[in-house]
Structures are given as C-alpha cells and as structure tokens.
Design a protein around this motif. Sequence first.
Motif, PDB file in Angstrom:
ATOM      1  N   LEU A  48      46.995  14.185   7.873  1.00 46.94           N
ATOM      2  CA  LEU A  48      45.979  13.426   7.160  1.00 46.94           C
ATOM      3  C   LEU A  48      46.566  12.752   5.921  1.00 46.94           C
ATOM      4  O   LEU A  48      46.213  11.615   5.594  1.00 46.94           O
ATOM      5  N   TYR A  49      47.450  13.474   5.242  1.00 47.85           N
ATOM      6  CA  TYR A  49      48.095  12.907   4.055  1.00 47.85           C
ATOM      7  C   TYR A  49      48.865  11.642   4.418  1.00 47.85           C
ATOM      8  O   TYR A  49      48.782  10.626   3.725  1.00 47.85           O
ATOM      9  N   ARG A  50      49.626  11.707   5.517  1.00 48.45           N
ATOM     10  CA  ARG A  50      50.393  10.555   5.960  1.00 48.45           C
ATOM     11  C   ARG A  50      49.480   9.385   6.350  1.00 48.45           C
ATOM     12  O   ARG A  50      49.747   8.227   6.034  1.00 48.45           O
ATOM     13  N   ILE A  51      48.406   9.692   7.063  1.00 51.35           N
ATOM     14  CA  ILE A  51      47.469   8.652   7.496  1.00 51.35           C
ATOM     15  C   ILE A  51      46.803   7.997   6.288  1.00 51.35           C
ATOM     16  O   ILE A  51      46.719   6.768   6.186  1.00 51.35           O
ATOM     17  N   PHE A  52      46.346   8.839   5.340  1.00 49.41           N
ATOM     18  CA  PHE A  52      45.676   8.309   4.157  1.00 49.41           C
ATOM     19  C   PHE A  52      46.640   7.481   3.311  1.00 49.41           C
ATOM     20  O   PHE A  52      46.250   6.466   2.734  1.00 49.41           O
ATOM     21  N   THR A  53      47.895   7.923   3.223  1.00 46.35           N
ATOM     22  CA  THR A  53      48.892   7.177   2.462  1.00 46.35           C
ATOM     23  C   THR A  53      49.112   5.798   3.070  1.00 46.35           C
ATOM     24  O   THR A  53      49.202   4.789   2.356  1.00 46.35           O
ATOM     25  N   TRP A  54      49.168   5.745   4.390  1.00 48.91           N
ATOM     26  CA  TRP A  54      49.336   4.465   5.083  1.00 48.91           C
ATOM     27  C   TRP A  54      48.133   3.555   4.835  1.00 48.91           C
ATOM     28  O   TRP A  54      48.285   2.365   4.570  1.00 48.91           O
ATOM     29  N   LEU A  55      46.936   4.125   4.907  1.00 43.33           N
ATOM     30  CA  LEU A  55      45.718   3.349   4.674  1.00 43.33           C
ATOM     31  C   LEU A  55      45.672   2.814   3.248  1.00 43.33           C
ATOM     32  O   LEU A  55      45.234   1.686   3.005  1.00 43.33           O
ATOM     33  N   MET A  56      46.143   3.625   2.287  1.00 42.01           N
ATOM     34  CA  MET A  56      46.145   3.184   0.891  1.00 42.01           C
ATOM     35  C   MET A  56      47.124   2.037   0.680  1.00 42.01           C
ATOM     36  O   MET A  56      46.896   1.154  -0.148  1.00 42.01           O
ATOM     37  N   MET A  57      48.224   2.041   1.433  1.00 43.33           N
ATOM     38  CA  MET A  57      49.197   0.946   1.328  1.00 43.33           C
ATOM     39  C   MET A  57      48.632  -0.341   1.923  1.00 43.33           C
ATOM     40  O   MET A  57      48.947  -1.438   1.464  1.00 43.33           O
ATOM     41  N   LYS A  58      47.783  -0.212   2.929  1.00 41.53           N
ATOM     42  CA  LYS A  58      47.252  -1.381   3.620  1.00 41.53           C
ATOM     43  C   LYS A  58      45.982  -1.936   2.968  1.00 41.53           C
ATOM     44  O   LYS A  58      45.748  -3.141   2.992  1.00 41.53           O
ATOM     45  N   PHE A  59      45.172  -1.056   2.412  1.00 43.77           N
ATOM     46  CA  PHE A  59      43.857  -1.469   1.907  1.00 43.77           C
ATOM     47  C   PHE A  59      43.687  -1.016   0.453  1.00 43.77           C
ATOM     48  O   PHE A  59      43.533   0.170   0.184  1.00 43.77           O
ATOM     49  N   GLN A  60      43.701  -1.984  -0.456  1.00 45.67           N
ATOM     50  CA  GLN A  60      43.580  -1.672  -1.881  1.00 45.67           C
ATOM     51  C   GLN A  60      42.272  -0.972  -2.235  1.00 45.67           C
ATOM     52  O   GLN A  60      42.273  -0.017  -3.024  1.00 45.67           O
ATOM     53  N   PRO A  61      41.111  -1.400  -1.676  1.00 46.32           N
ATOM     54  CA  PRO A  61      39.856  -0.699  -2.004  1.00 46.32           C
ATOM     55  C   PRO A  61      39.897   0.782  -1.618  1.00 46.32           C
ATOM     56  O   PRO A  61      39.313   1.616  -2.325  1.00 46.32           O
ATOM     57  N   PHE A  62      40.583   1.097  -0.535  1.00 48.03           N
ATOM     58  CA  PHE A  62      40.694   2.498  -0.105  1.00 48.03           C
ATOM     59  C   PHE A  62      41.543   3.288  -1.099  1.00 48.03           C
ATOM     60  O   PHE A  62      41.227   4.436  -1.444  1.00 48.03           O
ATOM     61  N   GLU A  63      42.602   2.668  -1.604  1.00 40.59           N
ATOM     62  CA  GLU A  63      43.441   3.323  -2.609  1.00 40.59           C
ATOM     63  C   GLU A  63      42.673   3.536  -3.908  1.00 40.59           C
ATOM     64  O   GLU A  63      42.761   4.605  -4.527  1.00 40.59           O
ATOM     65  N   ASP A  64      41.895   2.533  -4.316  1.00 43.05           N
ATOM     66  CA  ASP A  64      41.100   2.666  -5.538  1.00 43.05           C
ATOM     67  C   ASP A  64      40.072   3.779  -5.398  1.00 43.05           C
ATOM     68  O   ASP A  64      39.780   4.502  -6.359  1.00 43.05           O
ATOM     69  N   LEU A  65      39.518   3.924  -4.193  1.00 51.39           N
ATOM     70  CA  LEU A  65      38.514   4.952  -3.947  1.00 51.39           C
ATOM     71  C   LEU A  65      39.107   6.350  -4.078  1.00 51.39           C
ATOM     72  O   LEU A  65      38.505   7.246  -4.682  1.00 51.39           O
ATOM     73  N   LEU A  66      40.305   6.551  -3.545  1.00 47.42           N
ATOM     74  CA  LEU A  66      40.912   7.882  -3.532  1.00 47.42           C
ATOM     75  C   LEU A  66      41.648   8.213  -4.824  1.00 47.42           C
ATOM     76  O   LEU A  66      41.610   9.346  -5.288  1.00 47.42           O
ATOM     77  N   GLU A  67      42.329   7.239  -5.401  1.00 48.97           N
ATOM     78  CA  GLU A  67      43.201   7.531  -6.532  1.00 48.97           C
ATOM     79  C   GLU A  67      42.699   6.963  -7.849  1.00 48.97           C
ATOM     80  O   GLU A  67      43.228   7.292  -8.900  1.00 48.97           O
ATOM     81  N   GLY A  68      41.669   6.106  -7.790  1.00 43.60           N
ATOM     82  CA  GLY A  68      41.184   5.503  -9.022  1.00 43.60           C
ATOM     83  C   GLY A  68      42.062   4.350  -9.466  1.00 43.60           C
ATOM     84  O   GLY A  68      43.019   3.972  -8.784  1.00 43.60           O
ATOM     85  N   LYS A  69      41.746   3.795 -10.634  1.00 38.25           N
ATOM     86  CA  LYS A  69      42.495   2.666 -11.167  1.00 38.25           C
ATOM     87  C   LYS A  69      43.127   3.036 -12.504  1.00 38.25           C
ATOM     88  O   LYS A  69      42.648   3.913 -13.209  1.00 38.25           O
TER      89      LYS A  69
END
Length: 227
Positions: free
Chosen positions: A84-105
């Motif tokens: 899951l960590y690997r999948i989420f990391t890939w998604l965060m690299m591809k989609f900025q809104p997803f990264e902002d949701l999980l890690e904040g700004k």
Amino acid sequence: MDWARILIHDTTWTFAAEIAIRAIMMFILIIVFLRVTGKRGVRQLSIFELTMILGLGSIAGDPMFTEDLPIIQAVIIMTTVISLYRIFTWLMMKFQPFEDLLEGKSLYIVEDGQLVLDKIAEGKMSHDEFFSELRQKGVEHLGQVRTGLLETDGNFSMLLFEEDDVRYGLPLYPKQYQAVTKVEAGQCYACMYCGHIEAIEVANQLCPRCQNDCRQWAQAMNTKFIG
C-alpha cells in the motif's frame, strides 16, 4: 505480594525462548520496512509515513509475545502495508491533489521579515517552537529572514535577505525578546506577536497589523546575518 506471579506467572523457558525469537524476527521485519521507505530518521517522515510507522509498531507488537498468533499473519499484514505504501507513493507522484490530501502542504510562516498572521492564528506552529528552529539556523531576528517555510516533514526551510537588505526585525533570543516599558525616540520596535515594525509612541500601543489586543513591543534589531 506474589512477585513470582507478577514477574513470571506461567512463563516457561520454552516460551521465553520463543518470545526472543519472535522479537528478533519482528525487529528484522521493521528494519526491512524502514529500508523500503528510504527514510533516515523520524524527523524526515511526513504525516502519511508517520501513520504507517505507528501502524507498523502495532502490527509488530502482538506477535512478539502472543503464543497463539503465528508470525506468518504479521508477515502478511506487513507485506500488505508495504505494498500500500508503494501504491500510495506512486499515486502521490502522479496526482498532486492526492499528495496534498495525504501529506498536506508546506506552510509559509515568515514573509518579508514578519510572521504570517493566519498561520499564527491557526496555531500551525508556536512562537517558542518557531523561534527555536530559527535560532538553530543562526538567525538572530526576523529582519534577516525573507521567507520561512514549514515543510510537510516538520523541517523548516528559509531564505535570507541579502546583507544590504536586512531590515529591523523581532529578536528571537530570550534576553532581547522582552517587552519594553519605556519608549525611546528614534528607535524601532517589533510587535511580539506578529513581528510588525513601527516607531511607537507609547510602550503599550496597540499593534496596527495584527489587531490582536497585542500591546507588547520588543526593541527591534537590524544586525546582519553571520552564517
């Protein structure tokens, strides 16, 4: 008091050895997970990654001493978490809104030598914590800082003014960060809440910038940054 029951109870030498083996195996699995994440320390962990680490600790804890809980179940759970960590990391690299949701700004804490008011009001970082971060970087007052940024991993990044552009700013060291009781003509003073600089007329003058009933002023400094 029955110390034998408290300390040993029904633990056998066989089960004690099993606990040691379980602990070693879970410790190795934790190390493997941390190596997979590629992080060197807790300070480098984002909110998302810290959540994963806390979950990992819970996963690893029970199999260490629960006799009827096989190691394979923990291995399966950890493998799932790593995947899951690997999948989420890939998604965060591809989609900025997803990264902002999980890690904040990243948050701007200082701009042009003054604290950002809305971030102070939201309690994003306390004055003491923020001042400590700047002092560790060799900053003496806010007038030396052009931009200060609180990163998602908890680290603090900053850009300094050029030497000739350093302005008056709020002092960061305790001895200088003291409210004045008497105002001297020709001196600049800094609001102790937001860092606004003004040549005040009375020691308890209301700060026109933050309008936070702040009437405490420290004598401002304009010393150059010594890196």
